[in-house]
Design a protein around this motif. Sequence first.
Motif, PDB file in Angstrom:
ATOM      1  N   LEU A  34       0.822  -1.209   0.000  1.00 32.23           N
ATOM      2  CA  LEU A  34       0.000   0.000   0.000  1.00 32.23           C
ATOM      3  C   LEU A  34       0.858   1.262   0.000  1.00 32.23           C
ATOM      4  O   LEU A  34       0.485   2.262  -0.625  1.00 32.23           O
ATOM      5  N   GLU A  35       2.006   1.231   0.670  1.00 28.02           N
ATOM      6  CA  GLU A  35       2.896   2.393   0.680  1.00 28.02           C
ATOM      7  C   GLU A  35       3.406   2.744  -0.715  1.00 28.02           C
ATOM      8  O   GLU A  35       3.767   3.888  -0.971  1.00 28.02           O
ATOM      9  N   SER A  36       3.423   1.767  -1.610  1.00 26.59           N
ATOM     10  CA  SER A  36       3.894   2.026  -2.976  1.00 26.59           C
ATOM     11  C   SER A  36       2.818   2.687  -3.841  1.00 26.59           C
ATOM     12  O   SER A  36       3.093   3.085  -4.971  1.00 26.59           O
ATOM     13  N   MET A  37       1.627   2.829  -3.308  1.00 32.02           N
ATOM     14  CA  MET A  37       0.515   3.419  -4.053  1.00 32.02           C
ATOM     15  C   MET A  37       0.444   4.926  -3.775  1.00 32.02           C
ATOM     16  O   MET A  37       0.815   5.380  -2.704  1.00 32.02           O
ATOM     17  N   PRO A  38      -0.082   5.683  -4.738  1.00 30.25           N
ATOM     18  CA  PRO A  38      -0.236   7.120  -4.500  1.00 30.25           C
ATOM     19  C   PRO A  38      -1.376   7.387  -3.522  1.00 30.25           C
ATOM     20  O   PRO A  38      -2.316   6.601  -3.432  1.00 30.25           O
ATOM     21  N   GLY A  39      -1.263   8.475  -2.804  1.00 31.10           N
ATOM     22  CA  GLY A  39      -2.333   8.861  -1.898  1.00 31.10           C
ATOM     23  C   GLY A  39      -1.800   9.501  -0.634  1.00 31.10           C
ATOM     24  O   GLY A  39      -0.620   9.366  -0.296  1.00 31.10           O
ATOM     25  N   GLU A  40      -2.693  10.179   0.054  1.00 31.50           N
ATOM     26  CA  GLU A  40      -2.343  10.895   1.273  1.00 31.50           C
ATOM     27  C   GLU A  40      -2.383  10.000   2.505  1.00 31.50           C
ATOM     28  O   GLU A  40      -1.730  10.260   3.485  1.00 31.50           O
ATOM     29  N   GLY A  41      -3.191   8.984   2.497  1.00 35.76           N
ATOM     30  CA  GLY A  41      -3.320   8.105   3.663  1.00 35.76           C
ATOM     31  C   GLY A  41      -3.621   6.693   3.209  1.00 35.76           C
ATOM     32  O   GLY A  41      -3.657   6.389   2.009  1.00 35.76           O
ATOM     33  N   TRP A  42      -3.849   5.834   4.188  1.00 35.01           N
ATOM     34  CA  TRP A  42      -4.079   4.419   3.868  1.00 35.01           C
ATOM     35  C   TRP A  42      -5.322   4.227   3.009  1.00 35.01           C
ATOM     36  O   TRP A  42      -5.316   3.428   2.076  1.00 35.01           O
ATOM     37  N   GLN A  43      -6.409   4.941   3.290  1.00 29.73           N
ATOM     38  CA  GLN A  43      -7.631   4.779   2.511  1.00 29.73           C
ATOM     39  C   GLN A  43      -7.415   5.217   1.065  1.00 29.73           C
ATOM     40  O   GLN A  43      -7.853   4.534   0.139  1.00 29.73           O
ATOM     41  N   ASP A  44      -6.736   6.342   0.862  1.00 27.43           N
ATOM     42  CA  ASP A  44      -6.443   6.795  -0.510  1.00 27.43           C
ATOM     43  C   ASP A  44      -5.617   5.754  -1.250  1.00 27.43           C
ATOM     44  O   ASP A  44      -5.867   5.461  -2.422  1.00 27.43           O
ATOM     45  N   ARG A  45      -4.629   5.193  -0.569  1.00 27.34           N
ATOM     46  CA  ARG A  45      -3.770   4.185  -1.195  1.00 27.34           C
ATOM     47  C   ARG A  45      -4.549   2.901  -1.484  1.00 27.34           C
ATOM     48  O   ARG A  45      -4.326   2.250  -2.500  1.00 27.34           O
ATOM     49  N   TRP A  46      -5.441   2.532  -0.568  1.00 25.57           N
ATOM     50  CA  TRP A  46      -6.292   1.353  -0.768  1.00 25.57           C
ATOM     51  C   TRP A  46      -7.124   1.532  -2.044  1.00 25.57           C
ATOM     52  O   TRP A  46      -7.199   0.638  -2.876  1.00 25.57           O
ATOM     53  N   LEU A  47      -7.718   2.697  -2.187  1.00 24.86           N
ATOM     54  CA  LEU A  47      -8.533   2.971  -3.375  1.00 24.86           C
ATOM     55  C   LEU A  47      -7.674   3.023  -4.632  1.00 24.86           C
ATOM     56  O   LEU A  47      -8.081   2.513  -5.683  1.00 24.86           O
ATOM     57  N   ALA A  48      -6.491   3.613  -4.556  1.00 22.85           N
ATOM     58  CA  ALA A  48      -5.599   3.697  -5.712  1.00 22.85           C
ATOM     59  C   ALA A  48      -5.103   2.321  -6.144  1.00 22.85           C
ATOM     60  O   ALA A  48      -4.826   2.098  -7.326  1.00 22.85           O
ATOM     61  N   SER A  49      -5.021   1.395  -5.222  1.00 21.63           N
ATOM     62  CA  SER A  49      -4.497   0.054  -5.515  1.00 21.63           C
ATOM     63  C   SER A  49      -5.513  -0.845  -6.204  1.00 21.63           C
ATOM     64  O   SER A  49      -5.157  -1.888  -6.724  1.00 21.63           O
ATOM     65  N   ASP A  50      -6.763  -0.452  -6.201  1.00 28.41           N
ATOM     66  CA  ASP A  50      -7.859  -1.288  -6.696  1.00 28.41           C
ATOM     67  C   ASP A  50      -8.045  -2.546  -5.847  1.00 28.41           C
ATOM     68  O   ASP A  50      -8.690  -3.500  -6.279  1.00 28.41           O
ATOM     69  N   ALA A  51      -7.484  -2.561  -4.635  1.00 32.69           N
ATOM     70  CA  ALA A  51      -7.637  -3.710  -3.738  1.00 32.69           C
ATOM     71  C   ALA A  51      -9.098  -3.948  -3.412  1.00 32.69           C
ATOM     72  O   ALA A  51      -9.513  -5.088  -3.188  1.00 32.69           O
ATOM     73  N   TYR A  52      -9.876  -2.877  -3.386  1.00 32.72           N
ATOM     74  CA  TYR A  52     -11.293  -2.984  -3.057  1.00 32.72           C
ATOM     75  C   TYR A  52     -12.077  -3.777  -4.097  1.00 32.72           C
ATOM     76  O   TYR A  52     -13.208  -4.172  -3.862  1.00 32.72           O
ATOM     77  N   GLU A  53     -11.474  -4.040  -5.244  1.00 32.25           N
ATOM     78  CA  GLU A  53     -12.139  -4.787  -6.317  1.00 32.25           C
ATOM     79  C   GLU A  53     -12.263  -6.275  -6.001  1.00 32.25           C
ATOM     80  O   GLU A  53     -13.090  -6.959  -6.570  1.00 32.25           O
TER      81      GLU A  53
END
Length: 179
Positions: A34-53
């Motif tokens: 998740l740290e390798s994903m863009p975003g301001e916090g963990w939730q932003d990174r989670w969404l950027a990762s498409d993990a929620y899919e």
Amino acid sequence: DVLALVSQLPLPAHVWHGIPGARLDGARRVLEWLESMPGEGWQDRWLASDAYEGLGWVDQLTVGDPRSERYKHNEVMRGLAALLICRLVQPSYAFLFDYKAATLFTAVQANVSAEVFAQLRAAASHRAMTGDQTRMSLTTLAKMVLHTGKDVDRLAAEDFLELHAWSLRETGRKTTGIH
């Protein structure tokens, strides 16, 4: 700080059996990813990762690790479950309904608003709800807790309406256990 929270979770051994430290190692893998994903916090990174899919990304985190596929998968899943219980991210309902881990939803009941979940279980018994009705209802509430990031006694009518609307829109039917 997150790993300290994970290591302090009082999860029962029968649910989280395996090699000591697997939960922490799995959480570390997920956090590093998740740290390798863009975003301001963990939730932003989670969404950027498409993990929620869905969970297709889980086995990608252990490519090149020589241990067995099953062990690596279980390690990451234990770590992910711990991060979800810590409410590091708020997964979508689609993710949670695809995540077929009854032990996660039971662990949420034991670790997040445990006293309220116990009162709900007692109320279900008092109302002569069947075991399946009780299990489905408490599992649905656990999913709502994970999705909203709220404690169970802080869930509002809007939260139930959101889940109801999502279920009708995405599955064409009502959510089991929401009544």
